[in-house]
Structures are given as structure tokens and as C-alpha cells.
Motif scaffolding. Sequence first.
Motif, mmCIF file in Angstrom:
data_model
loop_
_atom_site.group_PDB
_atom_site.id
_atom_site.type_symbol
_atom_site.label_atom_id
_atom_site.label_comp_id
_atom_site.label_asym_id
_atom_site.label_seq_id
_atom_site.Cartn_x
_atom_site.Cartn_y
_atom_site.Cartn_z
ATOM 1 N N ARG A 159 46.922 38.237 27.066
ATOM 2 C CA ARG A 159 46.074 37.040 27.016
ATOM 3 C C ARG A 159 46.586 35.956 27.971
ATOM 4 O O ARG A 159 45.801 35.278 28.664
ATOM 5 C CB ARG A 159 46.002 36.501 25.581
ATOM 6 N N ASN A 160 47.912 35.785 28.004
ATOM 7 C CA ASN A 160 48.493 34.791 28.924
ATOM 8 C C ASN A 160 48.253 35.188 30.378
ATOM 9 O O ASN A 160 47.994 34.322 31.232
ATOM 10 C CB ASN A 160 49.993 34.653 28.667
ATOM 11 N N MET A 161 48.323 36.486 30.685
ATOM 12 C CA MET A 161 48.090 36.937 32.062
ATOM 13 C C MET A 161 46.631 36.732 32.466
ATOM 14 O O MET A 161 46.335 36.416 33.630
ATOM 15 C CB MET A 161 48.483 38.408 32.202
ATOM 16 N N ILE A 162 45.706 36.932 31.536
ATOM 17 C CA ILE A 162 44.289 36.691 31.838
ATOM 18 C C ILE A 162 44.067 35.218 32.164
ATOM 19 O O ILE A 162 43.315 34.873 33.098
ATOM 20 C CB ILE A 162 43.410 37.147 30.657
ATOM 21 N N MET A 163 44.733 34.346 31.425
ATOM 22 C CA MET A 163 44.624 32.910 31.712
ATOM 23 C C MET A 163 45.177 32.594 33.101
ATOM 24 O O MET A 163 44.584 31.813 33.858
ATOM 25 C CB MET A 163 45.371 32.106 30.651
ATOM 26 N N LEU A 164 46.315 33.209 33.454
ATOM 27 C CA LEU A 164 46.886 32.988 34.785
ATOM 28 C C LEU A 164 45.972 33.545 35.865
ATOM 29 O O LEU A 164 45.823 32.946 36.946
ATOM 30 C CB LEU A 164 48.267 33.657 34.877
ATOM 31 N N LEU A 165 45.351 34.688 35.594
ATOM 32 C CA LEU A 165 44.459 35.311 36.571
ATOM 33 C C LEU A 165 43.208 34.463 36.797
ATOM 34 O O LEU A 165 42.718 34.342 37.935
ATOM 35 C CB LEU A 165 44.067 36.711 36.084
ATOM 36 N N ASN A 166 42.710 33.851 35.739
ATOM 37 C CA ASN A 166 41.511 33.024 35.856
ATOM 38 C C ASN A 166 41.757 31.762 36.681
ATOM 39 O O ASN A 166 40.814 31.170 37.222
ATOM 40 C CB ASN A 166 40.991 32.636 34.471
ATOM 41 N N GLU A 167 43.023 31.341 36.781
ATOM 42 C CA GLU A 167 43.337 30.160 37.595
ATOM 43 C C GLU A 167 43.089 30.429 39.079
ATOM 44 O O GLU A 167 42.747 29.530 39.837
ATOM 45 C CB GLU A 167 44.787 29.733 37.359
ATOM 46 N N ASN A 168 43.327 31.655 39.490
ATOM 47 C CA ASN A 168 43.053 32.048 40.886
ATOM 48 C C ASN A 168 42.571 33.494 40.860
ATOM 49 O O ASN A 168 43.338 34.428 41.033
ATOM 50 C CB ASN A 168 44.304 31.903 41.745
ATOM 51 N N LEU A 169 41.271 33.647 40.633
ATOM 52 C CA LEU A 169 40.700 34.951 40.336
ATOM 53 C C LEU A 169 40.756 35.913 41.515
ATOM 54 O O LEU A 169 40.736 37.132 41.326
ATOM 55 C CB LEU A 169 39.245 34.770 39.883
ATOM 56 N N PHE A 170 40.821 35.400 42.747
ATOM 57 C CA PHE A 170 40.742 36.273 43.921
ATOM 58 C C PHE A 170 42.085 36.369 44.658
ATOM 59 O O PHE A 170 42.113 36.654 45.850
ATOM 60 C CB PHE A 170 39.637 35.778 44.864
ATOM 61 N N GLU A 171 43.201 36.158 43.922
ATOM 62 C CA GLU A 171 44.544 36.314 44.501
ATOM 63 C C GLU A 171 44.968 37.772 44.323
ATOM 64 O O GLU A 171 45.181 38.244 43.201
ATOM 65 C CB GLU A 171 45.528 35.379 43.815
ATOM 66 N N ILE A 172 45.077 38.507 45.453
ATOM 67 C CA ILE A 172 45.334 39.953 45.388
ATOM 68 C C ILE A 172 46.680 40.256 44.736
ATOM 69 O O ILE A 172 46.811 41.176 43.929
ATOM 70 C CB ILE A 172 45.265 40.562 46.803
ATOM 71 N N LEU B 120 39.579 48.997 31.217
ATOM 72 C CA LEU B 120 38.424 48.274 30.669
ATOM 73 C C LEU B 120 38.304 46.880 31.279
ATOM 74 O O LEU B 120 37.196 46.403 31.587
ATOM 75 C CB LEU B 120 38.546 48.173 29.146
ATOM 76 N N ILE B 121 39.459 46.222 31.461
ATOM 77 C CA ILE B 121 39.449 44.887 32.079
ATOM 78 C C ILE B 121 38.948 44.976 33.521
ATOM 79 O O ILE B 121 38.137 44.150 33.986
ATOM 80 C CB ILE B 121 40.857 44.259 32.019
ATOM 81 N N LEU B 122 39.412 46.010 34.244
ATOM 82 C CA LEU B 122 38.977 46.191 35.626
ATOM 83 C C LEU B 122 37.475 46.465 35.704
ATOM 84 O O LEU B 122 36.766 45.930 36.577
ATOM 85 C CB LEU B 122 39.759 47.343 36.268
ATOM 86 N N LYS B 123 36.966 47.311 34.815
ATOM 87 C CA LYS B 123 35.533 47.619 34.812
ATOM 88 C C LYS B 123 34.705 46.358 34.565
ATOM 89 O O LYS B 123 33.676 46.120 35.225
ATOM 90 C CB LYS B 123 35.226 48.662 33.742
ATOM 91 N N ASP B 124 35.138 45.553 33.616
ATOM 92 C CA ASP B 124 34.423 44.317 33.310
ATOM 93 C C ASP B 124 34.438 43.367 34.515
ATOM 94 O O ASP B 124 33.428 42.734 34.848
ATOM 95 C CB ASP B 124 35.055 43.658 32.092
ATOM 96 N N PHE B 125 35.578 43.318 35.170
ATOM 97 C CA PHE B 125 35.706 42.433 36.324
ATOM 98 C C PHE B 125 34.834 42.923 37.482
ATOM 99 O O PHE B 125 34.151 42.139 38.154
ATOM 100 C CB PHE B 125 37.178 42.354 36.727
ATOM 101 N N VAL B 126 34.824 44.248 37.711
ATOM 102 C CA VAL B 126 34.021 44.819 38.798
ATOM 103 C C VAL B 126 32.531 44.590 38.551
ATOM 104 O O VAL B 126 31.758 44.271 39.472
ATOM 105 C CB VAL B 126 34.327 46.328 38.953
ATOM 106 N N SER B 127 32.105 44.746 37.286
ATOM 107 C CA SER B 127 30.689 44.516 36.974
ATOM 108 C C SER B 127 30.289 43.063 37.255
ATOM 109 O O SER B 127 29.182 42.786 37.745
ATOM 110 C CB SER B 127 30.407 44.871 35.516
ATOM 111 N N ARG C 173 38.262 47.052 43.177
ATOM 112 C CA ARG C 173 37.529 48.316 43.052
ATOM 113 C C ARG C 173 38.427 49.511 43.357
ATOM 114 O O ARG C 173 38.315 50.573 42.735
ATOM 115 C CB ARG C 173 36.322 48.296 43.994
ATOM 116 N N LYS C 174 39.329 49.358 44.356
ATOM 117 C CA LYS C 174 40.266 50.438 44.675
ATOM 118 C C LYS C 174 41.207 50.727 43.500
ATOM 119 O O LYS C 174 41.520 51.882 43.203
ATOM 120 C CB LYS C 174 41.085 50.073 45.911
ATOM 121 N N LEU C 175 41.660 49.659 42.827
ATOM 122 C CA LEU C 175 42.515 49.848 41.646
ATOM 123 C C LEU C 175 41.783 50.642 40.570
ATOM 124 O O LEU C 175 42.333 51.570 39.968
ATOM 125 C CB LEU C 175 42.946 48.486 41.079
ATOM 126 N N LEU C 176 40.506 50.293 40.364
ATOM 127 C CA LEU C 176 39.727 50.994 39.341
ATOM 128 C C LEU C 176 39.480 52.445 39.733
ATOM 129 O O LEU C 176 39.604 53.353 38.902
ATOM 130 C CB LEU C 176 38.400 50.265 39.125
#
Length: 674
Positions: A447-460, A481-488, A509-512
Amino acid sequence: MIKQYFRHEYTWSGRSISGNKLGWGMVASSIPKDKNVLRELEKMAATTVPDKKGIPVETLTYSSVTGFVKMLTIPARAGEDNRENKLVEIYQPKEKNTGPGCYMAPTGCWEQNETESYLPEVSFPEITQDPKDILTEYALLDRLPEVFRVVYWCLFECPSGINVVAPSWEDSDFAENARKIMYAIHCMLPEPLRKKAGYCSPVTEMQSGVPFCFSSQKCHKDYFSLDTFEGILQKREPDILDYYFYYYLSSYFVEQRELFDEFMEYAAAYLKEKKCGSMELSRLQWLFYGFTRKKGVLPLDGGYLMEHLPQLLYWASREEIFRETVNEVLASIHKMSFTPALEQSYTELLLKGVTSRSKADVISELHWLMEKTWDKNNKAAKERLHLIEETNKALFTELVCDNYEKTETWSGKLFCEHMSSFDRIETYLDKMEPRYIPGEMKDQIIRNMIMLLNENLFEIKNHDAFDRIMLRLGRKKQWVLILKDFVSQLDEREENLTEDQKDAANHVRKLLSKYEKKKEAGKKVKKEIVKEKETSCEEQEDMDAEYAEAWEAGGGSFPDFLMTAAPQGFLTGCIMYLSNYSLMIGHWKIAVGMAGMWVLLMLNYIYMLLNKPEKYSLWKNIGACIVGGFLIEIIASMMVSQKLRLLFFIILGVLAVLIQTGNIIRRKAADGSR
């Protein structure tokens, strides 16, 4: 108070002559019809050893069947050949009791008269003298801690017993003095130890199985002199707990008898199912320490308590009776003034002595140490934490994961510190064993990592770090599942993305796709395995059908059937006859016969394996075995001569081995021709 005793007389001869009434066994008793008691008494009397110098030896011993009994062993010679003999007179308390007053009956002298099978009961006054008076009479009260030390060392650490030497005692009073000393000792022991504290006196050599052997002169290396207090007291230097235990135990016995009796009941409850040994003595001493602390006695040195705490924690994890002692020791330790060096030393002691059973208690104590210094000296606390990590990574993981959700605790503060970035989360997890991280904590990290990811969603690099951490946590399915949701979501907003954002989306997409390819490859391998299993099942069904046809046909000709069944019939007959024979008399020839049957059994087994496609029906085999076995047994039983019977079995055995060997050769030749 008067106590009633049964009497028993027993005699034993070193070279018993058949028909002589001075053979061995119970010759007279107050309870001749109680066979169980008489058998037990005979066993006990048989273990007594007459003194080589002809002195009557008085022995006290305990049995679960009879309770305590008093025995007098008198050496004698009997018969025309003047053979060595011993006479044993036994006193058994009518009431089975472990109280020291009832089994200290004075022992009479053997009367060389014709005895009857029934002896009358006898009565003796119970000893009521205060053990303190006895110890004062023999100048032992002032050195009672040393006496306690000798007694407990004998019962717990000296399996061969102790030679109690009393050179100043007169020969005429020796047995009486020893009886009174042992009475005082028994009064000072809990009941389970009292049962083990048998004695014999006087002796000129040690007797096995008797803890206390009284003699006028030293006759063993492990001795204790009642006159000079020399001997085993110099064998091993006692430690602090020994001094504590024997000093305060003596103090209670002399000055506070009610406390002494209370601890004896406490110790009896603990020792009831325990074997005596050095560890049991140490445990008993620690139980006594906890008992005295409740009564207000000053604690032992803190360093000594710290040193022995890991062992106490282990005992408490197995036996709840030590929990109170552990709590008292911990309370004493926590009152100490801790320096950084002492904290470091305490941590090392806890880590060194931790076991799977005591781990929870050690973690609790490490928590106390960390809470004590986390806010005051954060640097020292983190150095201690690093020491724990290097020493025991699994313990470190459980320690930092405990109470992580409570922000007011040190572990909660440590958790919050490392949730500020992906790099700090990875550093945090690098120190831990993932399999010991609880699922709730993994969910919170995600959950904490998702919050950090949302701060900069397109940081590879954040996605790559997320990927590494999820794999380390063992949450690959959840990550997919998280990757699929993000890709959609990316697919829906594709038109509004910048070039940099599209690059990041393609990377996701490559990760998925990487995980989806692995999943498809796994499914393909699984299908191939299932297909191979189905093919092997079909082949097995064909083979089973082939064997079933042969079984139903009852394959093979009748002569072939007889040739196959004959060895089995012989084997059954041999086992039936030799089993009956071995019940009557043991002989080495039986072992040889069984070895031959084993050889035949192996040959028969090999042949049946080779002959699988032409199995004979089960009822035919069983019938042939039973008929052949009975025929062989009847023929053998009709032979009067043992040599003729043995020759009959040898011939049959050799023939059976030859027939079965021929069967195997014939079968292998047939297989080769095919």
C-alpha cells in the motif's frame, strides 16, 4: 506412636543344591499369601551383599510395590560343603508410608531356629526426635549447609553413591547412629528424593544401588567424613547459586521451619516425575531462588542473573512452573543501572542462548532493551540492531516485524522511517528474511509503495523497484494484477500521453508481457506432463488386461503348477513345525533351518516375478501350501528319531532349493528363446 511391621525371612546360597531346604527364596513371612509382595521382596533381598568380614549389614530401600523396607543381611555358611550363604531379615511397614518415622525400625538379630511359613507382626515405636536435636548431637547443625551440599550432590550427581565415614563411632552404636543420621536427612528431603535416599551400614566396601554407605574407614573415592568434613566437599567448588541454595535452605530449616516445609511440598510437586541429575538439581535451585525472592530475600548479582537467563527462558518455555522464577529474575535485571557496554553484553548473551522455544521471550527482552534506548541514544540502538541482524537474521526479522503497526513503538518508528522511498524500502527488506515477514506487513508495504508510485506514475525506475520488491515479498500474482489494472488504464488514456509517458507505459507493458509469457510456457509444460500421464495410464491398462486374462485362465499345466507350489508347501510346513518346536526348546539347528528357508523364499520370490504373465490362481496356491504343510508336519511328527527327522527336513530342503533353481533357469531360458 507405635507402628506395625510385617516380617519376612529370606535365605540364599551361592551354590544351591537341588533338594536342600537351604536353597534360595522366602522361607517365612507375615503375609505368605501375597505373592506379588513376596516376589518383590525376594528381588530386593537378592541384591543385598553380605559384608566380607562377617558384619551384619543394615539396609533401607524403597520399592513402589512394598514401600520402604528395612533389611538385615547376615553372612553365613551352610551345608556339608560349607558353601557361602546369606540370611536376610526384612521389616515392612504395615502402612505404606514415606514418612521418616515409620520405617526406621530397629533391626533385630537372626535367630537360628526352625521357622514356620507364617511370622507374627511386630511393633516398634516411631521415631519422634526433632532432627535439629539429632544434628546438634552429632555436631552437624552448625555446618548444615555443607551437609545439605553432600546430600544433594549424592542424590543428583553421584550415581555410585557416597561413602559416609564415621571413624569416631563405636562399633556397638554404629547402626543406631547411622539410623538416626538418616532419619534426620530424610526429614530434610522432599518425598521423591526421600524414596531414593536408601542407605546401608556398617560396610567395609561400597554397595551398588545404595546412595549412602556408612563405614568406620574410608572405602571409596567419593567419601564424606562426619568428623573432619573432608572428601567430596573439596571435589568441586560451588558457584554463587549453590551457596545461595544451601545457605538459605539451612536457614529456613533451623529458623523458619514452616517456610522450609512449604518449599519441600513445592519441590515434591516438581520432582514427582523427574529423574535425578545435575540439571534437575540446578532447576530445583532456581525454583528455590524464585521461592525465596517472594519471601523478601535479596536477589543475586545482576551479572550472574543475566548469564543464566537464556537457560531459564528455555526451561520456562517447556515447564510453566519456571515462569514465576523467570519473571522475578527479569524484574531484578530491569532494576539494574545499564551502561552501553552492559546493554551490549546483555544483547550478546540473549542472542547466544536463544532457541526456537525461548525465541518469543528473547524477542520480548530485546524489545525492552530497544525501547529503553531508541529515543535516548538512537545511534547505539541501531548499532545493537545491526548486531542482531548479523548474528541471527530470522530473529531480527521477527523482532522488527513485531508491533510495526504501532507508531509509538521503536519498531513502528523504524518502519515509518523506511517507507519514504523505494530505495529505503529495499534497504529495509535487504536486512530481513522474507519468509518471516507477516502477510499483514507485506500488504502494508505494498500500500505504501502504491502511494509512492502515484506521486510519480510515469517514473520507470519506480516501476522497476516495485517489480523487485514484489518478487522479494513473494507477491508475483498480486503484482501481475496491479500491472494489468495499470495497463488497462493506460490504454484508455493513450491519446493524452506525452512521449515520455508513452515510453513509461510501454515499459509497464513489457513487464506484464514477461510474466504472461512465463505463465503460457508453464501451461504448455503442464499439458505435456498430463499427456504423458494419460499415455502411461493407457499402457498400464493394456498390461493389466493381459494379466487379467492369464489370471482368469489359471495359466500353466498341472505339472507346472505342482513344480511351482511344492517349494511353497515345503516352506509353510517348515515354518509350522519349527515354530512349534522352537516353543519347546531352543537349538542352533533351528536358526540354520530358518536361514535355508530364507534362501528358498528369495528363490521363490524371483521365480514368481519371472512368471508374472502366467499367474496361478490365488486359491490354488493357498490350498497347495496348506495341504503340503500339513503332510510334512504329520510325516515329521511320526518320526521318533530326532536325527531321522532332521535328515528328512534336510533332504526336503535341498530338493526344494534345487527344484526352484531349476524353475528359474528354465524360465530364463524360455524368455531368452522368445
